[in-house]
Design a protein around this motif. Sequence first.
Motif, mmCIF file in Angstrom:
data_model
loop_
_atom_site.group_PDB
_atom_site.id
_atom_site.type_symbol
_atom_site.label_atom_id
_atom_site.label_comp_id
_atom_site.label_asym_id
_atom_site.label_seq_id
_atom_site.Cartn_x
_atom_site.Cartn_y
_atom_site.Cartn_z
ATOM 1 N N MET A 1 0.662 -1.091 0.148
ATOM 2 C CA MET A 1 -0.191 -0.308 0.306
ATOM 3 C C MET A 1 1.202 1.228 -0.139
ATOM 4 S SD MET A 1 -3.393 0.149 -0.287
ATOM 5 C CE MET A 1 -4.610 -0.675 0.385
ATOM 6 N N HIS A 2 0.864 1.689 -0.299
ATOM 7 C CA HIS A 2 1.104 3.728 -1.481
ATOM 8 C C HIS A 2 0.169 4.649 -0.517
ATOM 9 C CE1 HIS A 2 4.606 2.428 -3.907
ATOM 10 N NE2 HIS A 2 3.506 0.931 -4.429
ATOM 11 N N LEU A 3 0.952 5.309 0.420
ATOM 12 C CA LEU A 3 0.340 5.914 0.625
ATOM 13 C C LEU A 3 0.475 7.751 -0.185
ATOM 14 C CD1 LEU A 3 0.005 6.729 4.800
ATOM 15 C CD2 LEU A 3 -1.895 6.147 3.321
ATOM 16 N N VAL A 4 -0.321 8.052 -0.911
ATOM 17 C CA VAL A 4 -0.007 8.896 -1.213
ATOM 18 C C VAL A 4 -0.504 10.486 -0.894
ATOM 19 C CG1 VAL A 4 0.622 10.383 -3.619
ATOM 20 C CG2 VAL A 4 0.744 7.865 -3.625
ATOM 21 N N ARG A 5 -0.491 11.823 -0.827
ATOM 22 C CA ARG A 5 -1.327 12.974 -1.062
ATOM 23 C C ARG A 5 -1.218 13.758 -2.505
ATOM 24 N NH1 ARG A 5 -4.548 15.151 2.472
ATOM 25 N NH2 ARG A 5 -3.705 14.398 4.171
ATOM 26 N N MET A 6 -2.151 13.586 -3.126
ATOM 27 C CA MET A 6 -2.719 14.395 -4.101
ATOM 28 C C MET A 6 -2.957 15.810 -4.356
ATOM 29 S SD MET A 6 -5.509 13.525 -7.505
ATOM 30 C CE MET A 6 -7.084 13.975 -6.155
ATOM 31 N N PHE A 7 -2.788 16.767 -4.547
ATOM 32 C CA PHE A 7 -2.477 18.351 -4.721
ATOM 33 C C PHE A 7 -3.082 18.827 -5.764
ATOM 34 C CE2 PHE A 7 0.577 17.169 -1.528
ATOM 35 C CZ PHE A 7 0.298 18.302 -0.034
ATOM 36 N N PHE A 8 -3.748 19.750 -6.015
ATOM 37 C CA PHE A 8 -4.271 20.342 -6.723
ATOM 38 C C PHE A 8 -4.591 22.339 -6.838
ATOM 39 C CE2 PHE A 8 -8.131 18.833 -6.041
ATOM 40 C CZ PHE A 8 -9.607 19.696 -6.527
ATOM 41 N N ILE A 9 -4.578 22.651 -7.872
ATOM 42 C CA ILE A 9 -4.818 24.174 -7.935
ATOM 43 C C ILE A 9 -5.340 23.953 -9.287
ATOM 44 C CG2 ILE A 9 -2.973 24.637 -8.136
ATOM 45 C CD1 ILE A 9 -3.191 27.098 -6.986
ATOM 46 N N GLU A 10 -6.089 25.381 -9.245
ATOM 47 C CA GLU A 10 -6.536 25.433 -10.811
ATOM 48 C C GLU A 10 -6.772 27.393 -11.025
ATOM 49 O OE1 GLU A 10 -9.369 27.874 -13.328
ATOM 50 O OE2 GLU A 10 -9.242 28.015 -10.901
ATOM 51 N N GLU A 61 -15.487 25.752 -5.897
ATOM 52 C CA GLU A 61 -15.235 26.905 -5.165
ATOM 53 C C GLU A 61 -13.682 27.098 -5.977
ATOM 54 O OE1 GLU A 61 -15.445 25.991 -1.669
ATOM 55 O OE2 GLU A 61 -17.276 25.815 -1.057
ATOM 56 N N ARG A 62 -13.704 26.676 -7.058
ATOM 57 C CA ARG A 62 -12.294 26.667 -7.686
ATOM 58 C C ARG A 62 -10.646 27.465 -6.376
ATOM 59 N NH1 ARG A 62 -13.370 30.455 -12.639
ATOM 60 N NH2 ARG A 62 -13.358 28.344 -13.875
ATOM 61 N N ARG A 63 -11.110 26.835 -5.519
ATOM 62 C CA ARG A 63 -9.455 26.637 -4.783
ATOM 63 C C ARG A 63 -8.937 25.296 -4.527
ATOM 64 N NH1 ARG A 63 -10.860 23.987 0.293
ATOM 65 N NH2 ARG A 63 -13.623 23.741 0.461
ATOM 66 N N PRO A 64 -7.430 25.403 -3.805
ATOM 67 C CA PRO A 64 -6.538 24.353 -3.703
ATOM 68 C C PRO A 64 -7.254 23.419 -2.924
ATOM 69 C CG PRO A 64 -5.684 26.280 -3.281
ATOM 70 C CD PRO A 64 -7.115 26.558 -3.646
ATOM 71 N N VAL A 65 -6.957 22.038 -3.191
ATOM 72 C CA VAL A 65 -7.415 21.108 -1.618
ATOM 73 C C VAL A 65 -6.025 19.713 -2.318
ATOM 74 C CG1 VAL A 65 -8.686 19.574 -3.062
ATOM 75 C CG2 VAL A 65 -8.658 20.134 -0.193
ATOM 76 N N SER A 66 -5.794 19.739 -0.524
ATOM 77 C CA SER A 66 -5.464 18.099 -0.956
ATOM 78 C C SER A 66 -6.028 17.311 -0.486
ATOM 79 C CB SER A 66 -4.105 18.640 -0.186
ATOM 80 O OG SER A 66 -3.772 17.997 1.396
ATOM 81 N N VAL A 67 -5.879 15.891 -1.259
ATOM 82 C CA VAL A 67 -6.263 14.273 -0.373
ATOM 83 C C VAL A 67 -5.313 13.417 -0.211
ATOM 84 C CG1 VAL A 67 -8.496 15.088 -0.849
ATOM 85 C CG2 VAL A 67 -7.594 13.560 -2.736
ATOM 86 N N GLN A 68 -5.677 12.194 0.778
ATOM 87 C CA GLN A 68 -4.958 11.599 1.155
ATOM 88 C C GLN A 68 -5.154 10.507 0.134
ATOM 89 O OE1 GLN A 68 -2.526 10.716 3.429
ATOM 90 N NE2 GLN A 68 -1.938 9.264 2.548
ATOM 91 N N LEU A 69 -4.783 9.590 -0.345
ATOM 92 C CA LEU A 69 -4.867 8.136 -1.613
ATOM 93 C C LEU A 69 -4.071 7.254 -1.078
ATOM 94 C CD1 LEU A 69 -4.085 10.271 -4.744
ATOM 95 C CD2 LEU A 69 -6.865 10.675 -3.692
ATOM 96 N N LYS A 70 -5.049 5.867 -0.918
ATOM 97 C CA LYS A 70 -3.899 4.933 -0.392
ATOM 98 C C LYS A 70 -3.961 3.776 -1.895
ATOM 99 C CE LYS A 70 -5.573 4.992 4.389
ATOM 100 N NZ LYS A 70 -6.606 4.393 5.710
ATOM 101 N N LEU A 71 -2.963 3.934 -2.149
ATOM 102 C CA LEU A 71 -2.934 3.410 -3.263
ATOM 103 C C LEU A 71 -2.440 1.669 -3.467
ATOM 104 C CD1 LEU A 71 -1.066 6.368 -5.750
ATOM 105 C CD2 LEU A 71 -3.859 5.449 -5.480
ATOM 106 N N THR A 72 -2.459 0.497 -4.387
ATOM 107 C CA THR A 72 -2.233 -0.434 -3.969
ATOM 108 C C THR A 72 -0.664 -0.923 -5.469
ATOM 109 O OG1 THR A 72 -3.115 -0.955 -6.389
ATOM 110 C CG2 THR A 72 -4.325 -1.648 -3.776
ATOM 111 N N ASP A 73 -0.204 -1.346 -5.657
ATOM 112 C CA ASP A 73 1.162 -1.042 -6.406
ATOM 113 C C ASP A 73 0.560 -0.599 -7.850
ATOM 114 O OD1 ASP A 73 3.212 -1.564 -4.041
ATOM 115 O OD2 ASP A 73 2.875 -3.251 -4.789
ATOM 116 N N ALA A 74 -0.837 -1.322 -8.615
ATOM 117 C CA ALA A 74 -0.827 -1.512 -9.284
ATOM 118 C C ALA A 74 -1.651 0.444 -10.169
ATOM 119 C CB ALA A 74 -1.780 -2.372 -9.326
ATOM 120 N N GLN A 75 -2.264 0.669 -8.889
ATOM 121 C CA GLN A 75 -3.025 1.990 -9.125
ATOM 122 C C GLN A 75 -1.490 2.705 -8.910
ATOM 123 O OE1 GLN A 75 -5.532 1.773 -5.821
ATOM 124 N NE2 GLN A 75 -7.280 1.147 -6.853
#
Length: 84
Positions: A1-10, A61-75
């Motif tokens: 399992m990989h803990l990855v944080r995904m950030f995005f901004i518009e 709302e066009r604001r930046p955010v980040s979420v924690q993802l739990k990914l398998t090796d394939a994902q």
Amino acid sequence: MHLVRMFFIEMQGVYTVTFCQGTRQVGRQFRYTDGQRILDILREAHCPVEDHNLVERSLVERRPVSVQLKLTDAQHQKLVGARR
């Protein structure tokens, strides 16, 4: 399992998505013109409903955010494109 944080901004209609593990960026930055792709990433990673709601609200709302993802090796390989 990989803990990855995904950030995005518009900015100016383009969404920049960055994946981080710990304090370092993994993979490359992705740029999308459609916010739907960000929701597709969450769906592929089987994120909780709360994260979907948070992201949908931030897209509207066009604001930046980040979420924690739990990914398998394939994902991890498919979404991030980075090797361990």
